[in-house]
Design a protein around this motif. Sequence first.
Motif, PDB file in Angstrom:
ATOM      1  N   GLU A 145     -10.041  -3.049  -3.594  1.00 53.93           N
ATOM      2  CA  GLU A 145     -10.184  -1.637  -3.934  1.00 53.93           C
ATOM      3  C   GLU A 145      -8.876  -1.074  -4.481  1.00 53.93           C
ATOM      4  N   GLU A 186      -8.480  -2.327  -8.046  1.00 58.74           N
ATOM      5  CA  GLU A 186      -9.409  -1.636  -8.935  1.00 58.74           C
ATOM      6  C   GLU A 186      -8.960  -0.199  -9.184  1.00 58.74           C
ATOM      7  N   ARG A 187      -8.487   0.455  -8.141  1.00 55.56           N
ATOM      8  CA  ARG A 187      -8.012   1.827  -8.285  1.00 55.56           C
ATOM      9  C   ARG A 187      -6.808   1.895  -9.226  1.00 55.56           C
TER      10      ARG A 187
END
Length: 263
Positions: free
Chosen positions: A167, A170-171
């Motif tokens: 995450e 991806e962020r």
Amino acid sequence: MMSGLKWIGATLGWSFGGPIGAIIGLALGSIGDAFASGNGGFLLGDSDTQQTRGRQRRPNYRTQQQRRAQTTSGDFEVSLLILATVVIKADGKQDQRELDYVRSQFVSMYGKDRANKAFSLFKKVSQQTIPLRQVCMQIQQMMDHASRLQLMHFLFNIAKADGMVTEDEERQIYTIAGYLGISSGDYNSIKAMFYNSSNNAYKILEITKSATNDEIKKAYRKMAKKYHPDKVEHLGEEHKKGAEDKFKQVQKAYEQLQKERGF
């Protein structure tokens, strides 16, 4: 060290200036001083050093907006390695598999000798605190759209090298995409190439499941044109393979929908 200077100096264009030039100059250390005296007065180094040495001689990349088509292999290379260091550190650690992936990609693109120099520079850059927004603004201003899409594809490849995109990674890539002026459609299209889900084929083609067969055909033609390897031909043969990978993903998505819908 002079061989490193010759290598990087011979392959750069607009990335001589702005925050990217400062990052590369700091990574090369004292080589920046030699470079300043032998290349038209361009200064590679931190901003304070640049401001106190030959301020008027430093080229301003902001005046070169019309030079996007002249992005060189070296411009792409240093932009890539700087952004790669940001993504790799996004989850708070540098996974060896991600580092190995970067090295292997450099070898496949540039050959062993140049790749070793690039990876050495990559490690030095990774020790710096990167002004991400400023770096991305320079890239967005100077690099053509197709090449910026290629950067995004490579960054997802790096994040996936350890088996999954976290995450945090991806962020970080999403943030980079925004700074680079990448639309949400283009971002989600490239992202979908690295995930397995029932609607990935639609996302890659930037359409929804409600699209008609004719709309799918039209979307395929549009995306095939957008991701065609010839779009990054100006970056050199070494960068066409990544573009070919994206192009194949578009073809695969289209063939999947053809099979599912029987047209």
